[in-house]
Design an enzyme around this catalytic site. Structure first.
Site, PDB file in Angstrom:
ATOM      1  N   CYS A   1      -0.636   4.469   2.352  1.00 32.26           N
ATOM      2  CA  CYS A   1      -0.727   4.369   3.813  1.00 32.26           C
ATOM      3  C   CYS A   1      -0.327   2.964   4.206  1.00 32.26           C
ATOM      4  O   CYS A   1       0.832   2.606   4.123  1.00 32.26           O
ATOM      5  CB  CYS A   1      -2.086   4.793   4.348  1.00 32.26           C
ATOM      6  SG  CYS A   1      -3.496   4.087   3.508  1.00 32.26           S
ATOM      7  N   SER A   2      -1.269   2.165   4.594  1.00 37.92           N
ATOM      8  CA  SER A   2      -0.925   0.806   4.998  1.00 37.92           C
ATOM      9  C   SER A   2      -2.172  -0.049   4.958  1.00 37.92           C
ATOM     10  O   SER A   2      -2.400  -0.834   5.861  1.00 37.92           O
ATOM     11  CB  SER A   2      -0.328   0.813   6.390  1.00 37.92           C
ATOM     12  OG  SER A   2      -1.255   1.419   7.263  1.00 37.92           O
ATOM     13  N   CYS A   3      -2.981   0.117   3.920  1.00 36.52           N
ATOM     14  CA  CYS A   3      -4.171  -0.718   3.774  1.00 36.52           C
ATOM     15  C   CYS A   3      -3.737  -2.172   3.798  1.00 36.52           C
ATOM     16  O   CYS A   3      -2.732  -2.539   3.198  1.00 36.52           O
ATOM     17  CB  CYS A   3      -4.869  -0.432   2.449  1.00 36.52           C
ATOM     18  SG  CYS A   3      -5.474   1.236   2.353  1.00 36.52           S
TER      19      CYS A   3
ATOM     20  N   CYS B   1       0.889  -1.160   0.000  1.00 33.49           N
ATOM     21  CA  CYS B   1       0.000   0.000   0.000  1.00 33.49           C
ATOM     22  C   CYS B   1       0.923   1.205   0.000  1.00 33.49           C
ATOM     23  O   CYS B   1       1.549   1.511   1.012  1.00 33.49           O
ATOM     24  CB  CYS B   1      -0.920   0.029   1.211  1.00 33.49           C
ATOM     25  SG  CYS B   1      -1.910   1.548   1.262  1.00 33.49           S
TER      26      CYS B   1
END
Lengths: 197, 95
Positions: A108-110, A105
Site C-alpha cells: 500500500c503506502s505505509c 511499501c
C-alpha cells in the site's frame, strides 16, 4: 448553500461519496467534524519531514541518542515529541559507506507520518512500489541517485510490524554546523533513501 | 499558481502538494478518526486499503482510500450503501 456561489458546484463521484460517509457517520455520533478538522490541521501544520530531519540531526550530533534510535526507533523518536498514527514500530536503518538503505511499501503506502508527514505521490505509484524491490539500483539512478557499485543496497518493505526511516550519512564539511543547521540540510528524500546527501 | 482560495492552505512537501483536493484530506482524517473512535488497530483500515489497491492498482490512490473507508463502515454495520446513496450531496458546500 447557494446556487450562485462562485466555487464550481460539480462534485466528482468520489468526493460526493466521502461527503456522504462523513455526514452519515457524524449523524450516528461516530465521527466528530471538529475532530476530523483537527486531524487535517495536524497534518498540514505539524507533520512532515522537518520532524524526521530533527531526529537525524540529533543522531548526527549525539552518539548516545543515535544508539537509542537504532535500538528502539519508536522510543527515541518519541523523546523528541513525534508520535501518533503510523508512528509505532519505527525502525531506523543507518546508511554507511558500505550500505545504502531504501524504503518502500509494496502493498500500500505505509509511511511514518509523525516523522515524514504524508508520502509523496511517486511513493504511492505502482512503478515505485514494484521497481524499488526488483531493480533498486536502476530506479535510484533514474531518480538521480547513483549508488556506487561497491555499495550494497538494502530495500526495506514497510509492514504492520515496521515503518522505516533512513538515517543518512552526515555529509563531509558539516563539522561546524549546529544541530539546527544540520536539520536544515536533511531532506525528505534522503530519509526515504532515494537521495544521498 | 492560479487555483485560488485553497492554494496557500494546502500542505506542501518538497514543493509537491500532499493533498490534491480537500476531500482527500477529509478521507484520510476520517479513517484516522474512525479507527480511534472504535478503538481498532490501524491495521483494521490498512488491510482494507491494501486490498483495494491490489484490486485496482491503477485507480488513483485516494479513491482506493475512499473505497477502503466505505467497506470498513459497511462491514462494521455503521451504515449501508443505500444510506450513503441517500446522503450524497449533489453540490459542493461553500468553503
Amino acid at each position: 448553500m447557494t446556487a450562485d456561489h462562485h466555487h464550481p458546484a460539480e462534485l466528482a463521484p468520489v468526493e460526493a461519496r466521502i461527503a456522504a460517509i462523513e455526514s452519515v457517520l457524524v449523524e450516528k455520533g461516530l465521527l466528530d467534524t471538529e475532530a476530523v478538522d483537527a486531524i487535517v490541521r495536524n497534518f498540514e501544520d505539524n507533520l512532515g519531514p522537518m520532524n524526521g530531519a530533527k531526529v537525524v540531526a540529533r543522531a548526527w550530533t549525539d552518539q548516545a541518542y543515535k544508539e537509542r534510535l537504532l535500538a528502539d526507533g519508536t522510543a527515541a523518536i518519541r523523546e523528541l515529541g513525534f508520535e501518533g498514527p503510523e508512528g509505532d514500530y519505527m525502525v531506523v536503518v543507518e546508511n554507511t559507506p558500505e550500505v545504502h538503505n531504501l524504503v518502500v511499501c509494496t502493498l500500500c503506502s505505509c509511511y511514518p507520518w509523525p516523522t515524514l508527514g504524508l508520502p509523496p505521490k511517486w511513493y504511492k505509484a505502482p512503478a515505485y512500489r514494484s521497481r524499488a524491490v526488483r531493480e533498486p539500483r536502476k530506479l535510484l539512478a533514474e531518480m538521480g541517485t547513483v549508488i556506487p557499485d561497491g555499495v550494497e543496497i538494502r530495500v526495506w518493505d514497510s509492514s504492520a510490524e515496521a515503518r522505516y526511516l533512513v538515517l543518512p550519512m552526515r555529509p563531509d564539511g558539516t563539522d561546524q554546523m549546529t544541530e539546527e543547521q544540520l536539520a536544515g540540510i536533511v531532506t525528505r528524500d534522503s530519509m526515504i533513501g532515494v537521495q544521498r546527501l | 499558481m492560479t487555483s485560488g482560495l485553497d492554494d496557500t492552505s494546502l500542505p506542501r512537501d518538497n514543493g509537491e502538494l500532499v493533498f490534491e483536493a480537500p476531500w482527500q484530506a477529509r478521507a484520510l482524517a476520517m479513517a484516522v478518526a474512525l479507527v480511534e473512535k472504535l478503538d481498532l488497530p490501524w491495521d483494521a483500515f490498512r488491510h482494507r486499503l491494501m486490498t483495494e489497491i491490489a484490486s485496482d492498482p491503477q485507480r488513483p490512490y485516494y479513491e482506493s482510500w475512499c473505497a477502503a473507508l466505505e467497506s470498513m463502515a459497511i462491514d462494521l454495520e455503521l451504515t449501508t450503501p443505500g444510506a450513503l446513496d441517500a446522503a450524497a450531496p449533489t453540490e459542493r458546500e461553500p468553503l
